[in-house]
Design an enzyme around this catalytic site. Sequence first.
Site, PDB file in Angstrom:
ATOM      1  N   ASP A   1       5.177   6.566  -5.555  1.00 19.81           N
ATOM      2  CA  ASP A   1       3.768   6.771  -5.886  1.00 19.81           C
ATOM      3  C   ASP A   1       3.172   8.101  -5.424  1.00 19.81           C
ATOM      4  O   ASP A   1       2.509   8.785  -6.179  1.00 19.81           O
ATOM      5  CB  ASP A   1       2.915   5.653  -5.272  1.00 19.81           C
ATOM      6  CG  ASP A   1       3.413   4.254  -5.632  1.00 19.81           C
ATOM      7  OD1 ASP A   1       4.371   4.140  -6.409  1.00 19.81           O
ATOM      8  OD2 ASP A   1       2.837   3.293  -5.113  1.00 19.81           O
TER       9      ASP A   1
ATOM     10  N   GLU B   1      10.326  -1.964   4.818  1.00 18.91           N
ATOM     11  CA  GLU B   1      10.135  -1.389   3.479  1.00 18.91           C
ATOM     12  C   GLU B   1      10.789  -0.012   3.393  1.00 18.91           C
ATOM     13  O   GLU B   1      11.451   0.317   2.411  1.00 18.91           O
ATOM     14  CB  GLU B   1       8.626  -1.293   3.181  1.00 18.91           C
ATOM     15  CG  GLU B   1       8.315  -0.811   1.772  1.00 18.91           C
ATOM     16  CD  GLU B   1       6.812  -0.795   1.464  1.00 18.91           C
ATOM     17  OE1 GLU B   1       6.010  -1.083   2.369  1.00 18.91           O
ATOM     18  OE2 GLU B   1       6.456  -0.491   0.315  1.00 18.91           O
TER      19      GLU B   1
HETATM   20  C1  DGY Z   1       1.388  -0.187  -4.465  1.00 20.67           C
HETATM   21  O1  DGY Z   1       0.435  -0.930  -4.688  1.00 20.67           O
HETATM   22  O2  DGY Z   1       1.535   0.495  -3.466  1.00 20.67           O
HETATM   23  C2  DGY Z   1       2.462  -0.150  -5.459  1.00 20.67           C
HETATM   24  O3  DGY Z   1       3.447   0.769  -5.138  1.00 20.67           O
HETATM   25  C3  DGY Z   1       1.897   0.122  -6.818  1.00 20.67           C
HETATM   26  O4  DGY Z   1       2.731  -0.480  -7.685  1.00 20.67           O
END
Ligand code: DGY
Length: 420
Positions: free
Chosen positions: A162, A392
């Site tokens: 992201d 994660e």
């Molecule tokens: C988040 O909400 O961080 C996700 O990566 C978006 O899909």
Amino acid sequence: MTVTIDAARDILKSNDRGGYTVPTDRLYPFQWNWDSAFVALGWATFDEARAWRELERLVEGQWDDGMLPHIIFHAPSDQYFPGPDVWGTHHRPATSGITQPPVLATSIRLLLDQASDAAQAEARAAALYPRALALHRWWARARDPQGSGLVAILHPWESGMDNSPAWDAAMARVPAAPSTPIKRRDTGHVHADMRPSQMDYERYITLVDLYRSHDWAPEKMWAATPFKVADIAINAILHRAESDLMALAERFGTPGEKSEIAQRLERQQAAIARLWNEPANLYESMDLIAGVPIDAATSGGLLPLFAGIPGDDRAARMAREIERWGQKARYLVPSLSPFDPRFEPKRYWRGPVWAIVNRMITEGLNAYGHTALAARIREDTRTLMRQSGFAEYYDPTTGEGLGGGSFSWTAAMALSWAMP
Ligand code: DGY
């Protein structure tokens, strides 16, 4: 930390919400597209029927045009923003309106190839094959309308990476002017320093508002967007998945489908090869609005190894570049070169190590014969898991576990690759 095969299985079991697995409790309370494709590989090590179910539940969210959304909202939760009301799509079950890296065909093929219950695998793969084919057709039609061989993402969330520095310049052109009020939930679950910034979120939601106003119609989104990037990671993952789709088509497809897939493979191979960045020793993304290559040495730029794109010379140069990163960062493979001034070892996709990326890179390195480096990356991944649990993501300098804990795809990578 008790990091055993049993502990990894327990994570998948406790994140199971009835045939689909949430990435982690609370932070991500729905089914995510590429998470599930990797998580299925973990289930397959101890419950093959459940692995197939993961993919079957994923395609419940597929749209009529073949798009596979990045989130399937099977059951309500108030723990996540933006929820179904912000997306405002029309599908049932409710879904987001954008996609994510297309790992589906690769996952189907791996489950099929490794199956001990061959009859079950044959039947379930045969039913999933048309879904994967529709997805690949959607990518070509909706995201490469001119047939260039490169597909584009229209939102950083589609990359799965992201807040990668690779999107900074393209995102700077997106106004931070959402009409939807931002009610972040992520920073209530995880420290804000490990997450995208507030400005990132304002731009993410501005794009969501824009696409919703175009009713999620692909051609309108394509025409209206200020963010259009040929992400090197998506293109590499799609190319790899296309070759896996071809293997599925050999068993379940028609001659016409095989020649269609072969044509896409050829176009992709030639186009991705042009994204080589000579001084950086890896591949890079293209900003399709500015018409310029994006100079950011990310782990995504190493994924062409997983897709069999580079020749031996380029692959060797990529291997040496990874080794160089390893002289600065203790644990491989950071998501951004530790020599890049934007490197932030704790912030999501701006530095941390991700187990799924490590698996794809090592598979590529092994295929090119760089087995010692591949073994080191696998060993680093095991060490991170042993020291810090199934986090994660991890700090490449300290090994600290970051983001959500008890994380499904990390546990799945332990089961299917790093720990056995
Ligand atoms: C988040 O909400 O961080 C996700 O990566 C978006 O899909």
